[in-house]
Design a protein around this motif. Sequence first.
Motif, short mmCIF file in Angstrom:
data_model
loop_
_atom_site.label_atom_id
_atom_site.label_comp_id
_atom_site.label_asym_id
_atom_site.label_seq_id
_atom_site.Cartn_x
_atom_site.Cartn_y
_atom_site.Cartn_z
N ILE A 145 1.74 3.74 8.64
CA ILE A 145 1.31 4.67 7.58
C ILE A 145 2.45 4.92 6.59
O ILE A 145 2.84 6.04 6.31
CB ILE A 145 0.82 6.02 8.16
N LEU A 146 2.99 3.82 6.07
CA LEU A 146 4.03 3.97 5.06
C LEU A 146 3.42 4.48 3.76
O LEU A 146 2.35 4.05 3.34
CB LEU A 146 4.74 2.64 4.82
N GLU A 147 4.13 5.35 3.10
CA GLU A 147 3.59 6.03 1.92
C GLU A 147 3.30 5.06 0.78
O GLU A 147 2.40 5.27 -0.02
CB GLU A 147 4.58 7.10 1.45
N GLU A 148 4.08 3.96 0.72
CA GLU A 148 3.97 3.09 -0.45
C GLU A 148 2.60 2.43 -0.59
O GLU A 148 2.25 1.92 -1.65
CB GLU A 148 5.05 2.01 -0.43
N PHE A 149 1.80 2.40 0.47
CA PHE A 149 0.51 1.76 0.38
C PHE A 149 -0.64 2.75 0.41
O PHE A 149 -1.78 2.38 0.66
CB PHE A 149 0.35 0.72 1.49
N THR A 150 -0.36 4.01 0.19
CA THR A 150 -1.42 5.01 0.13
C THR A 150 -1.84 5.21 -1.32
O THR A 150 -1.10 4.90 -2.24
CB THR A 150 -0.94 6.35 0.71
N GLY A 151 -3.04 5.76 -1.50
CA GLY A 151 -3.51 6.08 -2.83
C GLY A 151 -3.64 4.85 -3.71
O GLY A 151 -4.08 3.79 -3.28
N GLY A 152 -3.21 4.97 -4.97
CA GLY A 152 -3.32 3.87 -5.92
C GLY A 152 -2.06 3.05 -6.06
O GLY A 152 -1.93 2.29 -7.02
N LYS A 153 -1.14 3.16 -5.10
CA LYS A 153 0.14 2.46 -5.24
C LYS A 153 -0.02 0.95 -5.11
O LYS A 153 0.71 0.19 -5.75
CB LYS A 153 1.14 2.99 -4.23
#
Length: 297
Positions: A247-255
């Motif tokens: 669950i790395l942040e860089e692949f959440t949302g519209g990134k």
Amino acid sequence: MLKYLRRNIGLNWFKLGFLFLIFLSSATVSYLHRELMPIAVANRKLSLLPVPELPKIQSPDPLVLTKISSSVLGFGTLDPFDIINEVNVERKKAGVPELRANETLMHAARLRANTILKYENFSHQDPFENIELTTVLPRFNYRYAYATENIGMGGNSGRDFVNGFMNSTSHRLNLLDPKLRDTGTAVVDGPFDRYYVNIVVQLFAIPAGKDEYLGYTAKDKTFYQTQLKAVKYRLNPLVRFFSGIFILEEFTGGKYQKLEQQRYLLETIISIMRNEKPLDNSHVKLIREYNKNLGSL
């Protein structure tokens, strides 16, 4: 092959399956190490791209030297070198270096002058064939850091045209600018709006080396390739899979979508560099977009 292994080596299906998993795991690890790890170590951090300083174009308004009051407006045979010589007389008076007549700029000025007369379009812009200062210099492969253009109509001699330019503040700046080094001049005559006229086009330029003209260096090209590898690393399906597990942040949302856009921007600019073409303002806009996107990645 499997039957041979079972018969001669005594491996059962379980052992064969176990060996296959070891082989697959080894191959996967080898791939990750070979293809991904060097990129991960070297390019994990995305960096800002350098914004190039592009060649500049500037031109004063067209100048009509004589009021249009007769069917003959400043007509007579003129030698373009007479105008260059007269300009250099004024530069010598002002204590600035003389301009050098450049053969490439002479051809470019001739094309500009013929286009102006052909379409009776006394302007720095050409809506008909797009033959103007921003396009004519690249057409003749002239590399410049700065270029400008004087166009005049109605003079009867080289001195007449130069006097007219000297009496106009913006045109005089071109004539006496000490940074300008090369010039090319053309004179054409013919019918223009019911009159027979002389039209002069004089180009001025500061020549540039290859890097200054293109807007990037060999080092820049390597850096852009490095950044593209970094973006592709983050977009790699295996990296996305393992990132999703943790669950790395860089692949959440519209990134992820922004990373796709970053790849597109880099590939677009790199394609220009690969073909050794100069960057223009549209490419600078893409570079600025890329740098702006980094703030949310």
